[in-house]
Scaffold this motif. Structure first.
Motif, PDB file in Angstrom:
ATOM      1  N   PHE A  28       0.723  -1.286  -0.173  1.00  0.00           N
ATOM      2  CA  PHE A  28       0.166  -0.007  -0.046  1.00  0.00           C
ATOM      3  C   PHE A  28       0.855   1.184   0.088  1.00  0.00           C
ATOM      4  CE2 PHE A  28      -2.935  -3.299   1.638  1.00  0.00           C
ATOM      5  CZ  PHE A  28      -4.027  -3.209   0.599  1.00  0.00           C
ATOM      6  N   GLU A  29       2.332   0.996   0.066  1.00  0.00           N
ATOM      7  CA  GLU A  29       2.853   2.177  -0.306  1.00  0.00           C
ATOM      8  C   GLU A  29       3.033   2.776  -1.571  1.00  0.00           C
ATOM      9  OE1 GLU A  29       6.940   1.214   1.426  1.00  0.00           O
ATOM     10  OE2 GLU A  29       6.138   1.104   3.452  1.00  0.00           O
ATOM     11  N   HIS A  30       2.434   2.043  -2.522  1.00  0.00           N
ATOM     12  CA  HIS A  30       2.397   2.367  -3.789  1.00  0.00           C
ATOM     13  C   HIS A  30       0.881   2.586  -4.404  1.00  0.00           C
ATOM     14  CE1 HIS A  30       6.536   1.490  -4.273  1.00  0.00           C
ATOM     15  NE2 HIS A  30       6.364   0.659  -3.361  1.00  0.00           N
ATOM     16  N   ASP A  31       0.697   3.120  -5.529  1.00  0.00           N
ATOM     17  CA  ASP A  31      -0.937   3.239  -6.005  1.00  0.00           C
ATOM     18  C   ASP A  31      -1.039   1.896  -6.762  1.00  0.00           C
ATOM     19  OD1 ASP A  31      -1.345   5.752  -5.139  1.00  0.00           O
ATOM     20  OD2 ASP A  31      -0.735   6.713  -7.133  1.00  0.00           O
ATOM     21  N   ILE A  32      -2.269   1.233  -6.235  1.00  0.00           N
ATOM     22  CA  ILE A  32      -2.515  -0.140  -6.927  1.00  0.00           C
ATOM     23  C   ILE A  32      -3.978   0.095  -7.673  1.00  0.00           C
ATOM     24  CG2 ILE A  32      -3.365  -2.400  -6.344  1.00  0.00           C
ATOM     25  CD1 ILE A  32      -1.993  -2.238  -3.555  1.00  0.00           C
ATOM     26  N   GLY A  33      -3.998  -0.766  -8.796  1.00  0.00           N
ATOM     27  CA  GLY A  33      -5.222  -0.403  -9.478  1.00  0.00           C
ATOM     28  C   GLY A  33      -6.074  -1.928  -9.491  1.00  0.00           C
ATOM     29  N   ILE A  34      -7.220  -2.038  -9.889  1.00  0.00           N
ATOM     30  CA  ILE A  34      -7.876  -3.263  -9.829  1.00  0.00           C
ATOM     31  C   ILE A  34      -8.765  -3.324 -10.977  1.00  0.00           C
ATOM     32  CG2 ILE A  34      -9.396  -5.028  -8.766  1.00  0.00           C
ATOM     33  CD1 ILE A  34      -6.924  -4.705  -7.071  1.00  0.00           C
ATOM     34  N   ARG A  35      -8.480  -4.305 -11.761  1.00  0.00           N
ATOM     35  CA  ARG A  35      -9.493  -4.188 -13.033  1.00  0.00           C
ATOM     36  C   ARG A  35     -10.444  -5.676 -12.908  1.00  0.00           C
ATOM     37  NH1 ARG A  35      -5.378  -4.057 -16.548  1.00  0.00           N
ATOM     38  NH2 ARG A  35      -5.624  -1.849 -16.481  1.00  0.00           N
ATOM     39  N   ARG A  41     -11.938  -0.780 -11.174  1.00  0.00           N
ATOM     40  CA  ARG A  41     -12.940  -0.300 -10.058  1.00  0.00           C
ATOM     41  C   ARG A  41     -12.210   0.297  -9.066  1.00  0.00           C
ATOM     42  NH1 ARG A  41     -18.035  -3.943  -9.444  1.00  0.00           N
ATOM     43  NH2 ARG A  41     -18.085  -2.404  -7.421  1.00  0.00           N
ATOM     44  N   PHE A  42     -12.650   1.192  -8.260  1.00  0.00           N
ATOM     45  CA  PHE A  42     -12.099   2.139  -7.350  1.00  0.00           C
ATOM     46  C   PHE A  42     -12.667   1.930  -5.979  1.00  0.00           C
ATOM     47  CE2 PHE A  42     -11.957   4.041 -11.207  1.00  0.00           C
ATOM     48  CZ  PHE A  42     -10.554   4.274 -11.672  1.00  0.00           C
ATOM     49  N   ASP A  43     -13.492   0.723  -5.698  1.00  0.00           N
ATOM     50  CA  ASP A  43     -14.178   0.641  -4.563  1.00  0.00           C
ATOM     51  C   ASP A  43     -13.931  -0.905  -3.885  1.00  0.00           C
ATOM     52  OD1 ASP A  43     -15.550  -0.722  -6.430  1.00  0.00           O
ATOM     53  OD2 ASP A  43     -17.769  -0.122  -5.652  1.00  0.00           O
ATOM     54  N   VAL A  44     -12.808  -1.412  -4.431  1.00  0.00           N
ATOM     55  CA  VAL A  44     -12.507  -2.847  -3.845  1.00  0.00           C
ATOM     56  C   VAL A  44     -11.893  -2.658  -2.526  1.00  0.00           C
ATOM     57  CG1 VAL A  44     -11.183  -4.797  -4.581  1.00  0.00           C
ATOM     58  CG2 VAL A  44     -12.482  -3.388  -6.477  1.00  0.00           C
ATOM     59  N   GLU A  45     -12.482  -3.556  -1.614  1.00  0.00           N
ATOM     60  CA  GLU A  45     -11.980  -3.866  -0.150  1.00  0.00           C
ATOM     61  C   GLU A  45     -10.932  -4.965  -0.117  1.00  0.00           C
ATOM     62  OE1 GLU A  45     -12.843  -2.126   2.507  1.00  0.00           O
ATOM     63  OE2 GLU A  45     -14.142  -0.515   1.702  1.00  0.00           O
ATOM     64  N   GLU A  46     -11.058  -6.051  -0.900  1.00  0.00           N
ATOM     65  CA  GLU A  46     -10.247  -7.166  -0.772  1.00  0.00           C
ATOM     66  C   GLU A  46     -10.561  -7.894  -2.123  1.00  0.00           C
ATOM     67  OE1 GLU A  46     -10.170 -11.144   1.754  1.00  0.00           O
ATOM     68  OE2 GLU A  46     -11.728  -9.495   2.458  1.00  0.00           O
ATOM     69  N   TYR A  47      -9.495  -8.670  -2.602  1.00  0.00           N
ATOM     70  CA  TYR A  47      -9.541  -9.399  -4.080  1.00  0.00           C
ATOM     71  C   TYR A  47      -8.767 -10.620  -3.658  1.00  0.00           C
ATOM     72  CZ  TYR A  47      -4.736  -8.239  -5.045  1.00  0.00           C
ATOM     73  OH  TYR A  47      -3.437  -7.819  -5.042  1.00  0.00           O
ATOM     74  N   ILE A  49      -7.160 -13.176  -6.840  1.00  0.00           N
ATOM     75  CA  ILE A  49      -6.923 -13.404  -8.342  1.00  0.00           C
ATOM     76  C   ILE A  49      -7.134 -14.681  -8.855  1.00  0.00           C
ATOM     77  CG2 ILE A  49      -5.248 -13.294 -10.180  1.00  0.00           C
ATOM     78  CD1 ILE A  49      -4.097 -10.823  -8.812  1.00  0.00           C
ATOM     79  N   SER A  50      -6.625 -15.800  -7.838  1.00  0.00           N
ATOM     80  CA  SER A  50      -7.018 -17.018  -8.124  1.00  0.00           C
ATOM     81  C   SER A  50      -8.308 -17.639  -8.136  1.00  0.00           C
ATOM     82  CB  SER A  50      -5.826 -17.956  -7.393  1.00  0.00           C
ATOM     83  OG  SER A  50      -6.399 -17.954  -6.011  1.00  0.00           O
ATOM     84  N   GLU A  51      -9.097 -17.305  -7.250  1.00  0.00           N
ATOM     85  CA  GLU A  51     -10.450 -17.593  -6.923  1.00  0.00           C
ATOM     86  C   GLU A  51     -11.419 -16.874  -8.042  1.00  0.00           C
ATOM     87  OE1 GLU A  51     -11.293 -17.808  -2.897  1.00  0.00           O
ATOM     88  OE2 GLU A  51      -9.658 -19.210  -2.500  1.00  0.00           O
ATOM     89  N   GLY A  52     -10.844 -15.463  -8.294  1.00  0.00           N
ATOM     90  CA  GLY A  52     -11.658 -14.859  -9.278  1.00  0.00           C
ATOM     91  C   GLY A  52     -12.875 -14.115  -8.464  1.00  0.00           C
ATOM     92  N   TRP A  53     -12.588 -13.245  -7.593  1.00  0.00           N
ATOM     93  CA  TRP A  53     -13.611 -12.632  -6.707  1.00  0.00           C
ATOM     94  C   TRP A  53     -12.806 -11.364  -6.241  1.00  0.00           C
ATOM     95  CZ3 TRP A  53     -12.186 -11.810  -1.741  1.00  0.00           C
ATOM     96  CH2 TRP A  53     -11.699 -12.737  -1.044  1.00  0.00           C
ATOM     97  N   VAL A  54     -13.924 -10.454  -5.874  1.00  0.00           N
ATOM     98  CA  VAL A  54     -13.663  -9.198  -5.228  1.00  0.00           C
ATOM     99  C   VAL A  54     -14.473  -8.868  -4.397  1.00  0.00           C
ATOM    100  CG1 VAL A  54     -12.306  -7.909  -7.227  1.00  0.00           C
ATOM    101  CG2 VAL A  54     -14.747  -7.481  -6.927  1.00  0.00           C
ATOM    102  N   LYS A  55     -14.318  -8.072  -3.136  1.00  0.00           N
ATOM    103  CA  LYS A  55     -15.303  -7.705  -2.154  1.00  0.00           C
ATOM    104  C   LYS A  55     -15.434  -6.218  -2.307  1.00  0.00           C
ATOM    105  CE  LYS A  55     -14.847 -11.520   1.340  1.00  0.00           C
ATOM    106  NZ  LYS A  55     -14.741 -11.683   2.349  1.00  0.00           N
TER     107      LYS A  55
END
Length: 82
Positions: A28-35, A41-47, A49-55
């Motif tokens: 989190f010391e760097h800017d992260i993006g989630i596609r 998306r800018f509202d992702v709290e948790e993700y 990748i291997s299971e294919g979901w976001v919260k």
């Protein structure tokens, strides 16, 4: 990356909540993006990748501890540094 410091590799499972076992402060010391499903998306709290979901927050609803109530959405997840 424009920074002179090397960013750590993004983990498969990441959460923004510091009390979560999946929280990695160094990331989190760097800017992260989630596609998610090819849209950023800018509202992702948790993700995960291997299971294919976001919260993401479910509107303005809060849980009993005052945190946003999260819903899990399944699809294609990509995490990247901005």
């Amino acid at each position: 990356m424009n920074d002179k410091t090397q960013a750590p590799a993004l983990p498969d499972h990441l959460c923004i909540d510091p009390s979560s076992p999946h929280h990695v402060a160094a990331v989190f010391e760097h800017d992260i993006g989630i596609r998610f499903n090819d849209k950023e998306r800018f509202d992702v709290e948790e993700y995960c990748i291997s299971e294919g979901w976001v919260k993401v927050p479910a509107g303005k609803t809060l849980d009993r501890k005052g945190r946003p109530l999260l819903i899990k959405i399944k699809g294609k997840v990509e995490a990247f540094y901005k």
